[in-house]
Design a protein around this motif. Structure first.
Motif, mmCIF file in Angstrom:
data_model
loop_
_atom_site.group_PDB
_atom_site.id
_atom_site.type_symbol
_atom_site.label_atom_id
_atom_site.label_comp_id
_atom_site.label_asym_id
_atom_site.label_seq_id
_atom_site.Cartn_x
_atom_site.Cartn_y
_atom_site.Cartn_z
ATOM 1 N N ARG A 42 9.028 -3.837 1.970
ATOM 2 C CA ARG A 42 9.010 -3.798 0.507
ATOM 3 C C ARG A 42 10.012 -4.798 -0.075
ATOM 4 N NH1 ARG A 42 8.898 2.774 -0.693
ATOM 5 N NH2 ARG A 42 6.879 3.188 0.306
ATOM 6 N N ARG A 109 12.802 0.098 -3.839
ATOM 7 C CA ARG A 109 11.462 0.303 -4.394
ATOM 8 C C ARG A 109 10.823 1.534 -3.753
ATOM 9 N NH1 ARG A 109 9.994 -4.497 -6.688
ATOM 10 N NH2 ARG A 109 8.694 -3.132 -7.974
ATOM 11 N N GLN A 110 11.364 2.703 -4.111
ATOM 12 C CA GLN A 110 10.877 3.968 -3.545
ATOM 13 C C GLN A 110 10.797 5.003 -4.670
ATOM 14 O OE1 GLN A 110 13.530 4.448 -0.227
ATOM 15 N NE2 GLN A 110 15.317 4.801 -1.511
#
Length: 219
Positions: A42, A109-110
């Motif tokens: 990611r 980015r979670q």
């Protein structure tokens, strides 16, 4: 993804200085780092803030470690100012506190504790029927918290920050990072960003997953 020792190395891909300005007028600048070789593929970012090079140098000779906040992306809170969580205020607080001492904000980015934006909004709908934030994730077939901090550890290693002061209320972040070889020299809680809309959310995090959130007594 299983957390293991011997995490593969990541490398800094690019560095670029980005001026930052928040809605309340606070301004600073960040040297934004991108990476290659992150375990989940990611596009996570590291924002180097304040005199981060001096902070790393001081840490290498036994001085205070750089201040680091791993911050999970929250579109609703970070961008739209949703009061269902405390993510936006935590992000704003972290940028200023790290800028004062030197260190890194890891923007991970979670979304939705790793379940994604749409699933997070589905979980919100279930919370409106009475479930708490963790129960809602489970009802959707997800784990209570699916975040894996392997990329965060890789980013810190690539930046030379294998010893940190962790700005977080979440004990799981400290546990995972330590397992991955990052020395957490100190855990520092964020402020309490309480609103009528997020009171139950914060209380659940404090009571269910031992977040260090000093909430006022009811009544």
């Amino acid at each position: 993804m299983t957390i293991t020792l011997g995490t593969p190395l990541a490398r800094v891909r690019t560095r670029v200085v980005v001026p930052l300005r928040f809605p309340d007028g606070y301004e600073t600048s960040a040297e934004v780092h991108t990476f290659t070789g992150l375990a989940d593929g990611r596009e996570h970012l590291a924002l180097a803030l304040g005199d981060w090079r001096a902070a790393l140098a001081d840490s290498s000779i036994g001085g205070p470690a750089p201040l680091v906040r791993p911050h999970s992306e929250c579109l609703t809170g970070d961008v739209f100012g949703s009061e269902r969580c405390d993510c936006g205020p935590q992000l704003r607080e972290a940028v200023e506190r790290i800028s004062e001492t030197g260190g890194f904000l890891l923007y991970l980015r979670q979304e939705g504790r790793g379940i994604g934006l749409y699933a997070k909004l589905d979980a919100y709908a279930l919370q409106d029927t009475g479930l708490d934030t963790y129960q809602a994730n489970l009802a959707l077939g997800h784990g209570e918290d699916e975040r894996d901090y392997t990329p965060a550890a890789q980013m810190l290693a690539a930046l030379g920050a294998d010893r940190i002061r962790l700005l977080s209320n979440n004990p799981d972040k400290a546990t995972q990072l330590a397992t991955l070889g990052i020395e957490v020299a100190e855990r520092i809680p964020t402020g309490v960003h309480l609103s009528e809309a997020n009171a139950r959310y914060l209380t659940t995090k404090r009571d269910h997953t031992a977040h260090t959130i000093d909430l006022p007594l009811a009544g």
